[in-house]
Design a protein around this motif. Sequence first.
Motif, PDB file in Angstrom:
ATOM      1  N   SER A 452       0.654  -1.467   0.071  1.00  0.00           N
ATOM      2  CA  SER A 452      -0.158   0.183   0.062  1.00  0.00           C
ATOM      3  C   SER A 452       0.763   1.198   0.302  1.00  0.00           C
ATOM      4  N   HIS A 453       2.153   1.150   0.548  1.00  0.00           N
ATOM      5  CA  HIS A 453       2.478   1.920   1.076  1.00  0.00           C
ATOM      6  C   HIS A 453       3.986   1.746   0.460  1.00  0.00           C
ATOM      7  N   ALA A 454       4.853   2.526  -0.706  1.00  0.00           N
ATOM      8  CA  ALA A 454       6.478   2.296  -0.290  1.00  0.00           C
ATOM      9  C   ALA A 454       7.513   3.700  -0.199  1.00  0.00           C
ATOM     10  N   VAL A 455       7.921   3.341   0.776  1.00  0.00           N
ATOM     11  CA  VAL A 455       9.072   4.386   0.643  1.00  0.00           C
ATOM     12  C   VAL A 455      10.518   4.100   0.118  1.00  0.00           C
ATOM     13  N   VAL A 456      11.610   4.975  -0.940  1.00  0.00           N
ATOM     14  CA  VAL A 456      12.713   4.483  -1.015  1.00  0.00           C
ATOM     15  C   VAL A 456      14.239   5.737  -0.394  1.00  0.00           C
ATOM     16  N   ILE A 457      14.976   5.157   0.399  1.00  0.00           N
ATOM     17  CA  ILE A 457      15.576   6.184   1.241  1.00  0.00           C
ATOM     18  C   ILE A 457      17.357   5.528   0.240  1.00  0.00           C
ATOM     19  N   PRO A 458      18.189   6.795   0.311  1.00  0.00           N
ATOM     20  CA  PRO A 458      19.714   6.780  -0.143  1.00  0.00           C
ATOM     21  C   PRO A 458      20.140   6.276   0.970  1.00  0.00           C
ATOM     22  N   ARG A 459      21.047   5.123   0.734  1.00  0.00           N
ATOM     23  CA  ARG A 459      21.966   5.659   1.876  1.00  0.00           C
ATOM     24  C   ARG A 459      22.934   6.278   1.340  1.00  0.00           C
ATOM     25  N   GLU A 460      24.214   7.321   2.186  1.00  0.00           N
ATOM     26  CA  GLU A 460      25.021   7.745   1.853  1.00  0.00           C
ATOM     27  C   GLU A 460      26.151   7.722   2.650  1.00  0.00           C
ATOM     28  N   ARG A 461      26.934   7.752   1.714  1.00  0.00           N
ATOM     29  CA  ARG A 461      28.382   7.509   2.573  1.00  0.00           C
ATOM     30  C   ARG A 461      29.755   8.056   1.518  1.00  0.00           C
ATOM     31  N   GLY A 462      30.529   8.932   2.557  1.00  0.00           N
ATOM     32  CA  GLY A 462      31.788  10.032   1.943  1.00  0.00           C
ATOM     33  C   GLY A 462      30.886  10.789   0.686  1.00  0.00           C
ATOM     34  N   GLY A 463      29.681  10.988   1.626  1.00  0.00           N
ATOM     35  CA  GLY A 463      28.692  12.483   0.526  1.00  0.00           C
ATOM     36  C   GLY A 463      28.490  11.660  -1.272  1.00  0.00           C
ATOM     37  N   LYS A 464      28.805  10.153  -1.641  1.00  0.00           N
ATOM     38  CA  LYS A 464      28.051   9.621  -2.247  1.00  0.00           C
ATOM     39  C   LYS A 464      26.835   8.311  -1.539  1.00  0.00           C
ATOM     40  N   ILE A 465      25.683   8.633  -2.955  1.00  0.00           N
ATOM     41  CA  ILE A 465      24.573   7.655  -2.545  1.00  0.00           C
ATOM     42  C   ILE A 465      25.642   5.950  -3.118  1.00  0.00           C
ATOM     43  N   ARG A 466      25.108   5.461  -1.843  1.00  0.00           N
ATOM     44  CA  ARG A 466      25.729   3.890  -1.874  1.00  0.00           C
ATOM     45  C   ARG A 466      24.751   2.727  -2.473  1.00  0.00           C
ATOM     46  N   SER A 467      23.662   2.865  -1.772  1.00  0.00           N
ATOM     47  CA  SER A 467      22.617   1.781  -2.249  1.00  0.00           C
ATOM     48  C   SER A 467      21.396   2.483  -1.239  1.00  0.00           C
ATOM     49  N   GLN A 497      10.060  -9.811  -7.639  1.00  0.00           N
ATOM     50  CA  GLN A 497       9.180  -9.074  -8.172  1.00  0.00           C
ATOM     51  C   GLN A 497       8.761  -7.770  -8.742  1.00  0.00           C
ATOM     52  N   LEU A 498      10.028  -6.992  -7.659  1.00  0.00           N
ATOM     53  CA  LEU A 498       9.900  -5.510  -8.078  1.00  0.00           C
ATOM     54  C   LEU A 498      11.085  -5.813  -9.710  1.00  0.00           C
ATOM     55  N   MET A 499      11.457  -7.389  -9.697  1.00  0.00           N
ATOM     56  CA  MET A 499      12.981  -7.290 -11.427  1.00  0.00           C
ATOM     57  C   MET A 499      11.904  -7.057 -11.926  1.00  0.00           C
ATOM     58  N   GLU A 500      10.898  -7.489 -12.602  1.00  0.00           N
ATOM     59  CA  GLU A 500      10.328  -7.590 -13.903  1.00  0.00           C
ATOM     60  C   GLU A 500      10.078  -6.247 -13.929  1.00  0.00           C
ATOM     61  N   PHE A 501       9.380  -5.102 -12.928  1.00  0.00           N
ATOM     62  CA  PHE A 501       9.213  -4.352 -13.475  1.00  0.00           C
ATOM     63  C   PHE A 501      10.711  -3.080 -13.708  1.00  0.00           C
ATOM     64  N   LEU A 502      11.540  -3.232 -12.985  1.00  0.00           N
ATOM     65  CA  LEU A 502      12.125  -2.116 -13.116  1.00  0.00           C
ATOM     66  C   LEU A 502      14.158  -2.910 -13.592  1.00  0.00           C
ATOM     67  N   PRO A 503      15.014  -1.841 -13.973  1.00  0.00           N
ATOM     68  CA  PRO A 503      15.863  -3.129 -14.341  1.00  0.00           C
ATOM     69  C   PRO A 503      16.915  -3.057 -12.949  1.00  0.00           C
ATOM     70  N   SER A 504      18.268  -3.828 -13.037  1.00  0.00           N
ATOM     71  CA  SER A 504      19.196  -4.420 -12.011  1.00  0.00           C
ATOM     72  C   SER A 504      19.396  -3.066 -11.112  1.00  0.00           C
ATOM     73  N   TYR A 505      19.770  -2.140 -11.833  1.00  0.00           N
ATOM     74  CA  TYR A 505      20.233  -0.777 -11.115  1.00  0.00           C
ATOM     75  C   TYR A 505      19.704   0.259 -10.497  1.00  0.00           C
ATOM     76  N   MET A 506      17.786  -0.531 -10.403  1.00  0.00           N
ATOM     77  CA  MET A 506      17.177   0.663  -9.633  1.00  0.00           C
ATOM     78  C   MET A 506      16.384  -0.494  -8.590  1.00  0.00           C
ATOM     79  N   ILE A 507      16.508  -1.007  -8.359  1.00  0.00           N
ATOM     80  CA  ILE A 507      16.417  -2.227  -7.483  1.00  0.00           C
ATOM     81  C   ILE A 507      16.869  -2.076  -6.304  1.00  0.00           C
ATOM     82  N   PRO A 508      15.773  -1.411  -4.882  1.00  0.00           N
ATOM     83  CA  PRO A 508      16.596  -1.462  -3.714  1.00  0.00           C
ATOM     84  C   PRO A 508      17.930  -2.610  -3.629  1.00  0.00           C
ATOM     85  N   LYS A 509      18.937  -2.147  -2.791  1.00  0.00           N
ATOM     86  CA  LYS A 509      19.369  -3.316  -2.119  1.00  0.00           C
ATOM     87  C   LYS A 509      18.941  -4.466  -1.336  1.00  0.00           C
ATOM     88  N   LYS A 510      17.989  -3.415   0.222  1.00  0.00           N
ATOM     89  CA  LYS A 510      16.921  -4.416   1.135  1.00  0.00           C
ATOM     90  C   LYS A 510      15.698  -3.473   1.125  1.00  0.00           C
TER      91      LYS A 510
END
Length: 535
Positions: A452-467, A497-510
């Motif tokens: 029902s609800h989904a939020v994606v949060i980037p994980r940053e380290r050293g000023g760069k988004i890592r996952s 399931q998400l892999m059916e919709f999005l390219p692998s680089y867009m799939i959240p690590k977790k």
Amino acid sequence: MNILKQIKDCAKTTPKRIAFRNQNQVLTYEELWTASDRLAAALETACGGNRQPVAVYGHKETFMLVCFLACVKSGRAYCPIDRSVPDIRTEAILKCLDSPVVLTPGKLTAKTDKEIWDAGRLARLAGGGTRQEEGDAEESCAVGSGERIPQKTAVSGIQPVSGGDTFYIIFTSGSTGTPKGVKITADCLNHFLEWSVGLGGPAEEKQGAVFLNQAPFSFDLSVMDLYTCLACGGTLWCLEKEVQEDYQKLMDSLKDSGAGVWVSTPSFAELCLADPGFEERLLPRLRAFLFCGETLPCATVRRLKSRFPQAVVVNTYGPTESTVAVTEVEITDTMAAGSSPLPVGRARPGTRIEIRNEKGAALPEGEQGEIVILGDTVSTGYLGREDLTAKAFFVSGKQGEQIRGYRTGDAGYLQDGMLYYAGRMDLQVKLHGYRIELEDIESNLRKLPGVSHAVVIPRERGGKIRSLTAFVSREQNSMEGENGEQGHEDGAVLRRQLMEFLPSYMIPKKIVVLPRMPLTNNGKADRKALGGMVR
Ligand code: AMP
């Protein structure tokens, strides 16, 4: 600059020079010109008055380039779709394009009601339906897979793409969950190339050089290497996905390449730097690193400069909507020695950079605001999306002197005419060099059963988004565990399931399934609270 004319000239003056090569295939300028002529004629015959853009699906097969040129020679824009794009997304793109046919030297599994011209058919058509005898060297030449085609061609009466006609369309992540197609005209591309041939050293010194291609053709960074290379009469050395994923193969391929010009995201160079063997002896001819697409860290430049003392490092900046890049700066040792953000450069001739506030007023130097790009390489908008086009693009100036502008959504400031990038003003991110709208992932997650609800949060380290980490909550009584929480397994199922919709680089690590989504006082998902939960 007229890129078609440049390629034609090379096909005449240096016909046997290799224009394009991958692990197994080579394509000379002559082959490229001749085969694309034939295919253009076949397209014109088959599609007649239908001038819709044509989808070209595949990876880095030599025929991809033949297809691109055939489309534009036949007066049609092309749209590259990399085979890493999942079928559902490919189908959405094909629907938006409404191509008369789909060209593919690869294998298209996406569903479409359009006619598919596969590798065999492309080879037959590019050869004019004639298969020449082996050994008929005067009259035939090999294209990619070894198909033999006649060299003499006769394409007449077809008006190629020119001026304000769309040359290519590249789809980027869209916040609504559907990608949006950026239209780039022949003028935009030619203006861009007039400038890009001089990046990292005089154009004359790049004549015949080997350019490295890292990005798939469905990303606009590839335009920087592909067409700048062809404009210089060079050889494009393609690093296919399989090569990039195998360290040994990657280093071997780099060694064999003899590359003189490197074009990639900083992330890819960082990946290579992890190998101590990635240094001048591996690429003795390398004279320029050209970067674009994401923040270039000082430390990366320092490492590159110590390993490749003969090469210059150039930072460039720009979105797909302004044709790859619009600013450039050569990073000096002094710049790289510091720890402050590196500049992204000065505007190319034909481009004006303005920094504007929320009301659209231009800000003075030193003040931070939105980066707005005006000039002759700005796209004419998003295919079939007048609503999105009107939001992001505008026309400025008096009649007859009008220039197009694009509001980038990037934050930045100018200092002595030099542009500095200061992050995004929205939920777009760059991960390993890929442009991703977090809302694109979120809306695709919401398509999954029970979410029902989904939020994606980037994980940053050293000023760069890592996952990326996604937090989802389920509809009540959907797959809920006994104590109201779901385990890791549920997250893993959602990932699959998400892999059916999005390219692998867009799939959240977790993907973390929460019993309840934390909300702010005004009832929106509390991104800050979720950010605190990202480890
Ligand atoms: P794309 O359309 O995929 O090329 O992505 C464009 C976005 O990448 C820009 O709007 C910026 O947010 C980011 N970008 C491009 N070049 C740079 C750069 N040199 N430094 C930092 N970010 C960049």
